[in-house]
Enzyme design. Structure first.
Site, mmCIF file in Angstrom:
data_model
loop_
_atom_site.group_PDB
_atom_site.id
_atom_site.type_symbol
_atom_site.label_atom_id
_atom_site.label_comp_id
_atom_site.label_asym_id
_atom_site.label_seq_id
_atom_site.Cartn_x
_atom_site.Cartn_y
_atom_site.Cartn_z
ATOM 1 N N GLU A 127 0.637 -1.132 -0.025
ATOM 2 C CA GLU A 127 0.029 -0.016 -0.039
ATOM 3 C C GLU A 127 0.869 1.268 0.189
ATOM 4 O OE1 GLU A 127 -2.759 -0.379 3.368
ATOM 5 O OE2 GLU A 127 -3.637 -2.235 2.318
ATOM 6 N N ARG A 245 9.437 -14.150 -5.107
ATOM 7 C CA ARG A 245 11.269 -13.699 -4.912
ATOM 8 C C ARG A 245 11.845 -14.796 -5.972
ATOM 9 N NH1 ARG A 245 10.929 -13.245 1.420
ATOM 10 N NH2 ARG A 245 10.230 -10.958 1.188
ATOM 11 N N ARG A 270 34.889 -2.943 -29.793
ATOM 12 C CA ARG A 270 35.355 -1.706 -29.551
ATOM 13 C C ARG A 270 37.133 -1.749 -29.564
ATOM 14 N NH1 ARG A 270 34.104 3.863 -29.763
ATOM 15 N NH2 ARG A 270 35.328 5.016 -28.227
ATOM 16 N N GLU A 365 9.624 -6.875 -3.736
ATOM 17 C CA GLU A 365 9.610 -8.657 -3.159
ATOM 18 C C GLU A 365 10.636 -8.643 -2.116
ATOM 19 O OE1 GLU A 365 7.986 -11.329 -4.774
ATOM 20 O OE2 GLU A 365 7.353 -10.593 -6.638
#
Lengths: 403, 325, 261
Positions: A127, A245, A270, A365
């Site tokens: 909440e 979880r 790169r 969680e």
């Protein structure tokens, strides 16, 4: 100890990987950039049976085991966290709760259509003022004969505006002593009178995902839709987290892998100072850590999945796996962005999205802080697991696979 | 006794294909003492037969018949097999076009001959054909050879061998042949043919012409598309051109677009930043056309032209049209 | 109606390839289902669904081919067969076609044989046309769409792609066809199919099972060795010239030499 995954595990994993790569990956960065949900995703996941992957066939699912759920979450989150969030709430927090706590009637009413992907499920515990301290939740459920009247507001609810069925927690006894014994679990449907939902925008990450709020104003819920017994809601909510979880941790494994794979690719392409940057030691260090985090996180998650398959209580093992995997996914995101240099700072490459997504998982969680308290309390002997009235069923291939 | 060479000349709507002359050229090279026989199938294809002679055939076996007007597998294979069995050529050649590959494979199967397909180099070693052909996505070459006796079949990759030029003074004989299958013995019927200039997809294309920021605007893609047409190529673009709205996203090549691996990639007005490179660096041959000699693309390219693309592209299109016909 | 789809596992063409000094090749041993076969397998499964029939997936090869067969079962084929024999070790397309045709005859009652357009690793398609000849069946290659198929009337109508466009062709069944990417959207394995595939025991048919002796499987062509591509020189060759036309002409020469046009 046999660490091999079965042919079924590998084929299921590959199938989800192919789906996510071919159908979602090409446009997901775009949806994320626009903070919008791709409306094709839920129907496709439903169509392919992913939304019922580890639910028994007799309950509308595909009959695979809990380890397969982890592999599926890994592949989904590797493409984007928003895909795995769907599994976390629809499967981990809601459908598996029905598998564990639901009556036969409730399984038929909710679990079957959810596993078939015909109805979407969500979970509403949090909440505005109750996150890490869920016992302080304020939603109420007043019993009147055969009906409960629910009032309250839930926030940070994934799929709030998309779900058909939402598992909500409210206090049937706001004055209970201890307080947690006053909480009860209910399944509400979004079309019930008095239920309103809305989306929340402006998130740092998981921007292609649906997150919202659910408001209940005198919602009438029949007793048939009460999950478990009055006062059992807190235990149900906590057991749901064992499964939620698990999917979050499994997804974080996929996120670490995504960071690693992108970094390896970039490190080979790169060039600086005349050679691919993968030849520079400090770059090697970043790659090495990502590899280590991936290996360790994956094993922790698979162990938790194995325990679930055996029907063994796994609260601590799942919690430590989620804590480790999500913490490391944030670090992997940071290292990946750094490795990409200026390009890591741009949304032209996916690593900045991985980092932003990873930051959510260490909050929800059970934040990483809560996870530390959990592990310490187990170790110190301040916390032990008492048997639950209903346990998550062990995986039984015959039972899961037969009609 | 097997000797000489037989070349299957392909025609479409009465026009012999350019690739057929490449096969005829190769036949003359491999069998310089001849006889080189050309097989021409179709309806109303007398001119094609004459051209075959001008281009190097000693004899043309001409099957001019309604059943052969359009290519169909069964009648063409039956006829070519009949011809091979009668004339016993040492080698049988054709271009590796869609029809060529089918006809030659089917004929080789019927007469029990070995087949090397879609080759880019060809020679005779001790009387046996040996060829080189690209494999594994063009990343390696496979050297292959015919073993055993009998006619040796080979199809040549179009544009890998020089075409034989016409010599107006050459003469030879045209012999009429009858196809063995009557129309009612042929199960396959062609109901309709739709000739289209369909767009080639980027990921399937063997040649891609790509435009970048240097193209300057949507109109700048005009000369690029003309070049692509002349090459039978697909059109690509860099992210800069797509973001600017000059060309739709489906043409984007690069990190956030498509990854392509054509035989030939022509980068026009593209600087060659690493994200674009990620999408095309495995192209077999990269050509860069850019007015900035320092552009990174030149480090990746095999060939480069420094210049104004609006001058170079039309010149290139014209040169190609002249050379390829 | 019985459809047979032929498949093969091929080296992943995305893999890095090294040609060794002795003419052998190293690609890292990662195999994938021949990319064209995804379309063939899906078409077989779609056809069996639409015509209430069965689909068989078949390959010629060693144990490394199992995965391709299992993939076909996972997508929805009803049964899988592997053909293998030491006598097929050096098989060219001729011997391969002999074996496949014999297997089709052994299966019996087959209406349609579907191939992917070519084997991606060797870039060859001749085996398709040769299978058709060994069977004496209609051959329709480069099919972009099956427009009509009637198993009881034994007719088929397809759209076929040729260099110049599309043709609509009708013919009789049984037939051998090869399919292009246009024909469908490849299906994913279903989870139920995955379970079935994992449990499947796939029979292996030898040359003896097919009634073929070594003489029938004599290859007529052989692979001699691999060769590396000519080394790409480091520096770019900037084409010089007095005019754009001169540069363009020189570039065209170079590209023709490179054989990329």
């Amino acid at each position: 100890m046999d660490f091999t995954l079965s042919e079924e595990h590998l084929m299921a994993q590959q199938m989800v990987r192919d789906f996510a790569e071919k159908e979602i990956a090409p446009t997901i960065a775009d949806w994320d950039r626009r903070h919008e949900v791709n409306p094709d995703i839920l129907p496709r996941m439903a169509e392919l049976g992913i939304l019922g992957i580890n639910i028994p066939v007799r309950y509308g699912g595909q009959g695979f085991d809990y380890i397969t759920l982890a592999l599926v979450c890994e592949e989904l989150e590797r493409v984007d966290t928003s895909l795995r969030v769907i599994m976390s709430v629809h499967m981990g927090l809601n459908s598996m709760a029905l598998l564990q706590w639901g009556t036969e009637e409730q399984k038929q009413r909710f679990l079957v259509p959810q596993a078939q992907g015909e109805q979407i499920a969500a979970y509403a515990l949090t909440e505005p003022d109750a996150g890490s301290d869920p016992v302080s939740l304020r939603a109420t459920a007043r019993r009147e004969g055969d009906t409960y009247i629910l009032n309250g507001e839930k926030m940070w609810i994934s799929l709030a505006t998309k779900a058909d069925n939402i598992l909500v927690f409210a206090k049937t006894d706001p004055h209970a002593e201890p307080a947690h014994r006053g909480i009860t679990a209910f399944m509400i449907t979004r079309d019930m009178k008095g239920v309103t939902t809305g989306d929340i925008h402006g998130k740092l990450g998981v921007r292609a995902g649906s997150t919202g709020w659910v408001a209940m104003q005198d919602v009438e819920v029949p007793t048939e839709y009460r999950i478990g017994e009055e006062g059992e809601g807190f235990y149900i909510a906590m057991s749901c987290l064992d499964n939620g979880r698990y999917t979050v941790g499994a997804g974080a494994v996929g996120l670490i892998r995504a960071c690693l794979e992108e970094s390896v690719k970039y490190a080979n392409e790169r060039h600086t100072f005349g050679q691919p940057i993968g030849h520079h030691q400090l770059i090697k260090q970043k790659i090495a850590y990502m590899q280590q985090w991936y290996d360790a996180a994956r094993l922790l998650i698979l162990r938790a999945g194995w325990l679930k398959n055996q029907g063994q209580r796994n609260t601590r093992e799942t919690a430590v796996a989620k804590w480790f995997a999500t913490d490391m996914s944030v670090k992997a995101g940071l290292e990946a962005v750094q490795l990409h240099g200026a390009y890591g700072f741009s949304d032209e490459y996916p690593v900045e999205r991985y980092l932003r997504n990873a930051k959510g998982a260490v909050i929800y969680e059970g934040s990483s802080e809560i996870q530390q308290l959990i592990q310490a309390d187990y170790a110190l002997g301040y916390r032990t697991d008492r048997p639950l009235r209903c346990e998550l069923p062990a995986y039984d291939a015959d039972f899961w696979q037969s009609e | 006794m097997t000797q000489g060479a037989l070349v299957w000349i392909e025609q479409f709507n009465g026009q012999p294909t350019a690739a057929s002359w490449e096969a005829l050229g190769a036949a003359r090279t491999l069998a310089p003492d001849g006889p080189v026989i050309a097989a021409v199938f179709g309806q109303g294809v007398g001119d094609a037969a004459q051209e075959a002679i001008k281009r190097g055939a000693d004899t043309v076996l001409l099957a001019d018949d309604a059943t052969l007007a359009d290519y169909r597998f069964e009648p063409y294979v039956a006829l070519l097999a009949q011809i091979v069995e009668e004339h016993q050529p040492a080698i049988v050649l054709a271009a590796a076009t869609v029809a060529g590959r089918e006809v030659m494979a089917g004929t080789a199967a019927d007469v029990g001959g070995g087949l090397l397909t879609d080759v880019t180099e060809l020679s005779l070693e001790g009387g046996k054909l040996q060829a080189v052909r690209p494999v594994l996505g063009g990343k390696a070459l496979s050297v292959e050879a015919i073993v055993g006796d009998g006619s040796q079949f080979v199809t040549l990759r179009p544009r890998a061998f020089p075409a034989s030029e016409p010599d107006e003074n050459r003469s030879g004989e045209v012999v009429a042949v009858q196809p063995p299958l009557a129309e009612d013995a042929i199960a396959t019927k062609i109901e309709a043919t739709q000739e289209t200039g369909g767009a080639i997809s980027l990921t399937d294309a063997t040649i891609i012409v790509s435009g970048g920021r240097g193209v300057g605007g949507p109109d700048g893609f005009g000369p690029l598309r003309e070049l692509a047409d002349a090459l039978g190529a697909a059109v690509g673009a860099s992210r800069a051109a797509v973001d600017a709205g000059w060309i739709p996203y489906e043409h984007q090549v690069g990190q956030t677009g498509k990854v392509v691996a054509p035989d030939l990639y022509i980068a026009v007005g593209i600087s060659g930043a690493i994200q674009h490179q990620a999408g095309m660096r495995t192209a077999k041959v990269i050509v860069a056309i850019n007015k900035d000699p320092e552009a990174p693309i030149f480090k990746l390219a095999r060939y480069g032209i420094v210049g104004d693309l609006f001058e170079v592209l039309p010149a290139l299109t014209e040169a190609l049209r002249q050379r390829l016909g | 109606m019985h459809v047979v789809v032929i498949t093969k596992s091929t080296p992943d063409t995305a893999a890095a390839v090294t040609v060794q000094g002795d003419g052998t090749i190293d690609w890292g041993d990662s195999l994938v289902v021949n990319p064209w076969d995804e379309y063939a397998i899906t078409e077989a499964v779609l056809l069996k669904g639409n015509h209430n029939g069965t689909a068989t997936i078949l390959t010629v090869g060693g144990e490394e081919q199992q995965e391709a067969l299992k993939h076909g079962l996972a997508i929805g084929c009803d049964q899988a067969i592997r053909v293998w024999d030491d006598a097929l070790a050096g098989a060219d397309s001729f011997a391969y076609a002999e074996a496949v045709a014999a297997a089709i005859r052994k299966l019996g009652d087959v209406d349609l044989v579907i191939f992917g357009r070519e084997f991606a690793d060797t870039a060859t398609d001749q085996h398709i046309y040769q299978v058709a000849r060994k069977l004496g069946w209609t051959m329709l290659g480069s099919v972009a769409n099956i427009e009509a198929l009637d198993a009881s009337a034994k007719t088929i109508r397809v759209a076929r792609m040729i260099e110049h466009g599309t043709q609509t062709i009708s013919s009789k069944l049984p037939a051998v066809i090869s399919v292009l990417k246009d024909i469908n959207e490849p299906k994913y394995p279903t989870f139920i199919g995955i379970r079935k595939a994992a449990k499947a025991e796939i029979p292996v048919w030898s040359a003896g099972d097919l009634g073929l002796d070594a003489a029938a499987l004599q290859p007529r062509a052989e692979h001699v060795r691999y060769q590396a591509l000519p080394a790409r020189e480091g520096a770019v060759e900037i084409i010089e010239g007095a005019s754009a036309q001169e540069k363009a002409a020189k570039l065209v020469d170079k590209l023709l030499e490179e054989k990329v046009l």
